[in-house]
Design a protein around this motif. Structure first.
Motif, PDB file in Angstrom:
ATOM      1  N   GLY A   1      82.648  23.217  74.642  1.00  0.00           N
ATOM      2  CA  GLY A   1      81.757  23.727  73.621  1.00  0.00           C
ATOM      3  C   GLY A   1      81.864  22.957  72.321  1.00  0.00           C
ATOM      4  N   ALA A   2      80.819  23.065  71.496  1.00  0.00           N
ATOM      5  CA  ALA A   2      80.810  22.391  70.196  1.00  0.00           C
ATOM      6  C   ALA A   2      79.808  23.091  69.289  1.00  0.00           C
ATOM      7  CB  ALA A   2      80.455  20.911  70.338  1.00  0.00           C
ATOM      8  N   VAL A   3      79.938  22.848  67.989  1.00  0.00           N
ATOM      9  CA  VAL A   3      79.030  23.379  66.980  1.00  0.00           C
ATOM     10  C   VAL A   3      78.510  22.214  66.145  1.00  0.00           C
ATOM     11  CG1 VAL A   3      78.776  24.910  64.985  1.00  0.00           C
ATOM     12  CG2 VAL A   3      80.275  25.576  66.883  1.00  0.00           C
ATOM     13  N   LEU A   4      77.199  22.170  65.954  1.00  0.00           N
ATOM     14  CA  LEU A   4      76.574  21.165  65.094  1.00  0.00           C
ATOM     15  C   LEU A   4      76.200  21.806  63.774  1.00  0.00           C
ATOM     16  CD1 LEU A   4      75.122  18.286  64.887  1.00  0.00           C
ATOM     17  CD2 LEU A   4      73.044  19.547  65.478  1.00  0.00           C
ATOM     18  N   THR A   5      76.473  21.126  62.678  1.00  0.00           N
ATOM     19  CA  THR A   5      75.939  21.554  61.379  1.00  0.00           C
ATOM     20  C   THR A   5      74.699  20.732  61.098  1.00  0.00           C
ATOM     21  OG1 THR A   5      78.135  22.119  60.565  1.00  0.00           O
ATOM     22  CG2 THR A   5      76.390  21.882  58.938  1.00  0.00           C
ATOM     23  N   ARG A   6      73.564  21.437  61.052  1.00  0.00           N
ATOM     24  CA  ARG A   6      72.270  20.778  60.859  1.00  0.00           C
ATOM     25  C   ARG A   6      71.753  21.051  59.448  1.00  0.00           C
ATOM     26  NH1 ARG A   6      67.712  21.852  65.263  1.00  0.00           N
ATOM     27  NH2 ARG A   6      67.648  23.969  64.389  1.00  0.00           N
ATOM     28  N   VAL A   7      71.194  20.016  58.841  1.00  0.00           N
ATOM     29  CA  VAL A   7      70.627  20.111  57.502  1.00  0.00           C
ATOM     30  C   VAL A   7      69.130  19.834  57.616  1.00  0.00           C
ATOM     31  CG1 VAL A   7      70.628  19.108  55.182  1.00  0.00           C
ATOM     32  CG2 VAL A   7      72.787  19.430  56.413  1.00  0.00           C
ATOM     33  N   ALA A   8      68.322  20.707  57.023  1.00  0.00           N
ATOM     34  CA  ALA A   8      66.867  20.570  57.123  1.00  0.00           C
ATOM     35  C   ALA A   8      66.218  20.929  55.796  1.00  0.00           C
ATOM     36  CB  ALA A   8      66.324  21.487  58.222  1.00  0.00           C
ATOM     37  N   SER A   9      65.020  20.408  55.567  1.00  0.00           N
ATOM     38  CA  SER A   9      64.264  20.816  54.380  1.00  0.00           C
ATOM     39  C   SER A   9      63.996  22.312  54.407  1.00  0.00           C
ATOM     40  CB  SER A   9      62.949  20.047  54.294  1.00  0.00           C
ATOM     41  OG  SER A   9      63.187  18.686  54.038  1.00  0.00           O
ATOM     42  N   SER A  10      63.805  22.843  55.606  1.00  0.00           N
ATOM     43  CA  SER A  10      63.832  24.282  55.870  1.00  0.00           C
ATOM     44  C   SER A  10      63.766  24.438  57.377  1.00  0.00           C
ATOM     45  CB  SER A  10      62.671  25.032  55.209  1.00  0.00           C
ATOM     46  OG  SER A  10      61.492  24.938  55.986  1.00  0.00           O
ATOM     47  N   HIS A  11      63.922  25.658  57.840  1.00  0.00           N
ATOM     48  CA  HIS A  11      63.748  25.939  59.262  1.00  0.00           C
ATOM     49  C   HIS A  11      62.505  26.795  59.498  1.00  0.00           C
ATOM     50  CE1 HIS A  11      67.889  24.415  59.460  1.00  0.00           C
ATOM     51  NE2 HIS A  11      67.642  24.203  60.738  1.00  0.00           N
ATOM     52  N   LEU A  12      61.548  26.729  58.580  1.00  0.00           N
ATOM     53  CA  LEU A  12      60.276  27.416  58.775  1.00  0.00           C
ATOM     54  C   LEU A  12      59.463  26.676  59.837  1.00  0.00           C
ATOM     55  CD1 LEU A  12      59.203  28.130  55.092  1.00  0.00           C
ATOM     56  CD2 LEU A  12      60.533  29.586  56.628  1.00  0.00           C
ATOM     57  N   ARG A  13      58.945  27.421  60.794  1.00  0.00           N
ATOM     58  CA  ARG A  13      58.239  26.846  61.930  1.00  0.00           C
ATOM     59  C   ARG A  13      56.842  27.449  62.022  1.00  0.00           C
ATOM     60  NH1 ARG A  13      62.908  25.769  65.507  1.00  0.00           N
ATOM     61  NH2 ARG A  13      64.783  26.431  64.382  1.00  0.00           N
ATOM     62  N   VAL A  14      55.985  26.835  62.820  1.00  0.00           N
ATOM     63  CA  VAL A  14      54.702  27.472  63.110  1.00  0.00           C
ATOM     64  C   VAL A  14      54.956  28.863  63.670  1.00  0.00           C
ATOM     65  CG1 VAL A  14      52.649  27.386  64.574  1.00  0.00           C
ATOM     66  CG2 VAL A  14      53.448  25.310  63.435  1.00  0.00           C
ATOM     67  N   GLY A  15      55.964  28.980  64.522  1.00  0.00           N
ATOM     68  CA  GLY A  15      56.291  30.271  65.115  1.00  0.00           C
ATOM     69  C   GLY A  15      56.737  31.325  64.126  1.00  0.00           C
ATOM     70  N   THR A  16      57.233  30.907  62.957  1.00  0.00           N
ATOM     71  CA  THR A  16      57.598  31.871  61.920  1.00  0.00           C
ATOM     72  C   THR A  16      56.351  32.591  61.412  1.00  0.00           C
ATOM     73  OG1 THR A  16      59.273  30.238  61.259  1.00  0.00           O
ATOM     74  CG2 THR A  16      59.031  32.184  59.872  1.00  0.00           C
ATOM     75  N   PHE A  17      55.257  31.883  61.303  1.00  0.00           N
ATOM     76  CA  PHE A  17      53.983  32.478  60.886  1.00  0.00           C
ATOM     77  C   PHE A  17      53.380  33.304  62.021  1.00  0.00           C
ATOM     78  CE2 PHE A  17      54.801  29.134  57.950  1.00  0.00           C
ATOM     79  CZ  PHE A  17      54.188  29.489  56.764  1.00  0.00           C
ATOM     80  N   GLN A  18      53.531  32.800  63.234  1.00  0.00           N
ATOM     81  CA  GLN A  18      52.922  33.477  64.374  1.00  0.00           C
ATOM     82  C   GLN A  18      53.476  34.882  64.581  1.00  0.00           C
ATOM     83  OE1 GLN A  18      53.557  30.003  67.183  1.00  0.00           O
ATOM     84  NE2 GLN A  18      51.548  30.708  67.894  1.00  0.00           N
ATOM     85  N   VAL A  19      54.781  35.046  64.377  1.00  0.00           N
ATOM     86  CA  VAL A  19      55.375  36.348  64.696  1.00  0.00           C
ATOM     87  C   VAL A  19      54.790  37.447  63.821  1.00  0.00           C
ATOM     88  CG1 VAL A  19      57.415  36.134  63.179  1.00  0.00           C
ATOM     89  CG2 VAL A  19      57.537  37.530  65.252  1.00  0.00           C
ATOM     90  N   PHE A  20      54.563  37.163  62.541  1.00  0.00           N
ATOM     91  CA  PHE A  20      54.033  38.184  61.637  1.00  0.00           C
ATOM     92  C   PHE A  20      52.543  38.392  61.853  1.00  0.00           C
ATOM     93  CE2 PHE A  20      57.776  36.605  59.165  1.00  0.00           C
ATOM     94  CZ  PHE A  20      58.558  37.727  59.386  1.00  0.00           C
ATOM     95  N   ALA A  21      51.813  37.308  62.136  1.00  0.00           N
ATOM     96  CA  ALA A  21      50.382  37.438  62.406  1.00  0.00           C
ATOM     97  C   ALA A  21      50.160  38.262  63.676  1.00  0.00           C
ATOM     98  CB  ALA A  21      49.745  36.064  62.538  1.00  0.00           C
ATOM     99  N   HIS A  22      50.938  37.970  64.698  1.00  0.00           N
ATOM    100  CA  HIS A  22      50.779  38.669  65.977  1.00  0.00           C
ATOM    101  C   HIS A  22      51.106  40.148  65.842  1.00  0.00           C
ATOM    102  CE1 HIS A  22      51.920  39.878  70.139  1.00  0.00           C
ATOM    103  NE2 HIS A  22      50.892  39.109  70.449  1.00  0.00           N
ATOM    104  N   ARG A  23      52.080  40.472  65.001  1.00  0.00           N
ATOM    105  CA  ARG A  23      52.477  41.869  64.811  1.00  0.00           C
ATOM    106  C   ARG A  23      51.576  42.609  63.828  1.00  0.00           C
ATOM    107  NH1 ARG A  23      59.095  41.580  64.086  1.00  0.00           N
ATOM    108  NH2 ARG A  23      59.612  40.966  66.241  1.00  0.00           N
ATOM    109  N   GLY A  24      50.708  41.874  63.154  1.00  0.00           N
ATOM    110  CA  GLY A  24      49.864  42.509  62.152  1.00  0.00           C
ATOM    111  C   GLY A  24      50.593  42.832  60.865  1.00  0.00           C
ATOM    112  N   GLN A  25      51.723  42.172  60.605  1.00  0.00           N
ATOM    113  CA  GLN A  25      52.499  42.388  59.375  1.00  0.00           C
ATOM    114  C   GLN A  25      51.959  41.446  58.295  1.00  0.00           C
ATOM    115  OE1 GLN A  25      56.463  43.030  62.107  1.00  0.00           O
ATOM    116  NE2 GLN A  25      56.805  42.343  60.021  1.00  0.00           N
ATOM    117  N   ILE A  26      50.813  41.792  57.771  1.00  0.00           N
ATOM    118  CA  ILE A  26      50.076  40.892  56.884  1.00  0.00           C
ATOM    119  C   ILE A  26      50.799  40.688  55.557  1.00  0.00           C
ATOM    120  CG2 ILE A  26      47.874  40.490  55.743  1.00  0.00           C
ATOM    121  CD1 ILE A  26      47.893  40.310  58.853  1.00  0.00           C
TER     122      ILE A  26
END
Length: 466
Positions: free
Chosen positions: A163-188
């Motif tokens: 096993g191993a752990v990676l430390t990842r650095v990103a500008s953010s972890h916001l994805r298209v799927g982050t928007f999809q989950v709220f739209a699909h649930r109707g959490q406007i």
């Protein structure tokens, strides 16, 4: 350990995430550390193995697992989320840019869906090497700060693996799927909060939801063109792997081509070629259409929003074509391409595909005479080369542009697999060799690493880290 956290995502409503700490491990051992990136982030101090294994939570951290959904191979999965990753927090780096610091392989979260939340050593080191190589190639990407061996074996299809752990650095972890989950649930309200947050964080000049869509489309067009210019195949362009920031993220079954083919697929799970090399532009458009579908939910006038979003999405193929032409023209030494240069480029690619020419070495050798050696039908290549020579004859900086547009080395699949095999046996020397070479990929420091695989070394398929 000092990490100058400045957390903003953790201040959003808790519908966006679940607060959870990493799972501790028995014997963490630091395998790799990125000094340059640590300096950019202002990270300093001892106890690296303890902190970046998840055993110790540094002061100021706000550990959480992010919620998102996504289309996986075209099928919508209504809840995904960080099943084996935990966001420690955010840092404002030396360039005044906000960046996430995330542990990947740090244990189960509420989104693990029956998984163990762990990562094995191979995918951790693959992502470390390939993401840092992509950065050196000048392609937007997440970065690798640390790799830590856990001292524990985990069960995968082939048996028990380290096993191993990676430390990842990103500008953010916001994805298209982050928007999809709220739209699909109707959490406007949550969707609106997320949209405002994404605009403020990544595109402060964007005008509302449609402005955000337009900006993300432009970033994705440039990103995919950059991938294609180095023969990179992401392998799993699901919407949950599509970064709003326009970075390459989630290096699962990724690969770089050796011999060129537009239909090349490496991912063992991509049986239909959905994410083949040549289909990546189409998938980028498809993914952006899913983002558009989510953002339209914010509009009071849905018909007008649909019309505007449709125009933005329909404009994207032309953006992709322009970005592709700019990248590939530069590989020929043409700084300002003409529309008909696309035909010259495509003719070369067609010859390469017919003869199985090596993608990286062919482009690197243009102008030296050695490119001819890549082809079996050399008469056909000579005809193309005559037209190429005439096109660049009056361009004084063509050779210099080619040199900085065509890498001498890329992370070839067989070298990555050899590195993983060695590291699994406790030998990190091949890892260090690759890291040294790929840190300066436009200069040939290690000629052996530019050599394509022998038939026995060819890697026919790559696998997801889970």
């Amino acid at each position: 350990m000092r990490i100058p956290f400045d957390n903003s995502f953790a201040a959003l409503p808790e519908t966006f995430y679940t607060r959870v700490d990493p799972t501790s491990i028995t014997a963490p051992n630091l395998l790799a550390w990125n000094d340059n990136l640590a300096n950019e982030l202002g990270v300093e101090g001892a106890d690296k193995a303890q902190v970046f294994s998840g055993n110790e939570i540094p002061q100021g951290a706000a550990p959480l697992a992010q919620l998102y959904a996504g289309h996986q191979f075209g099928n919508y999965n209504q809840q995904l989320g960080d099943g084996r990753a935990i966001l420690l927090g955010e840092v404002i780096d030396n360039n005044d840019l906000r960046r996430d610091v995330q542990l990947k392989g740090s244990g189960r979260t509420p989104y693990s869906r029956g998984g163990d939340g762990r990562a094995w050593l191979g995918p951790v080191l693959r992502e470390y090497v390939v993401s840092e190589a992509m950065h050196a190639l000048g392609i937007p990407t997440t970065r690798a700060l640390a790799a830590v061996a856990t001292g524990e074996d985990i069960l995968r299809e082939t048996g028990m693996l380290p096993g191993a752990v990676l430390t990842r650095v990103a500008s953010s972890h916001l994805r298209v799927g982050t928007f999809q989950v709220f739209a699909h649930r109707g959490q406007i309200d949550d969707l609106r909060t997320l949209t405002d947050y994404a605009i403020a964080r990544h595109y402060p000049n964007a005008d509302g939801a449609m402005g955000l869509l337009k900006a993300v489309c432009a970033q994705q067009a440039d990103l995919v063109a950059a991938w294609m210019s180095v023969g990179f195949i992401h392998g799993v362009m699901n919407t949950d792997n599509c970064s709003i920031a326009g970075e390459t993220i989630d290096y699962g079954p990724c690969a770089f081509m050796d011999d060129f083919h537009m239909g090349r697929v490496f991912s063992s799970i991509d049986q239909q070629g959905r994410y083949a090399y040549g289909n990546q532009p189409n998938i980028a458009v498809w993914n952006m259409a899913q983002l558009a579908t989510a953002l339209i939910q914010l509009a009071e006038d849905k018909d007008a929003a649909v019309e505007e979003a449709t125009a933005i999405i329909h404009a994207m193929p032309a953006q992709l074509e322009a970005a592709w032409l700019a990248r590939f023209a530069a590989k020929l030494g043409i700084a300002i391409p003409h529309p008909d240069d696309a035909e010259l480029i495509q003719r070369l690619l067609d010859l390469m595909q017919t003869d199985g020419a090596d993608f990286t070495n062919t482009f690197r050798a243009l102008g030296t005479g050695a490119a001819r050696d890549q082809f079996t039908d050399r008469d056909a290549f000579d005809t193309w080369h005559s037209d190429f020579t005439a096109r660049v004859a009056d361009l004084p900086d063509a050779a210099a542009l080619r040199a900085k547009s065509n890498p001498a080395v890329i992370p070839r699949n067989h070298r990555i697999e050899q590195m993983i095999t060695a590291a699994t046996a406790g030998d990190m020397a091949p890892f260090n060799r690759l890291m040294t070479a790929y840190a300066d990929p436009y200069t040939l420091h290690d000629a052996e690493l530019a050599t394509p695989p022998t038939p026995s070394e060819v890697v026919p398929a790559t696998f997801c880290g889970t």
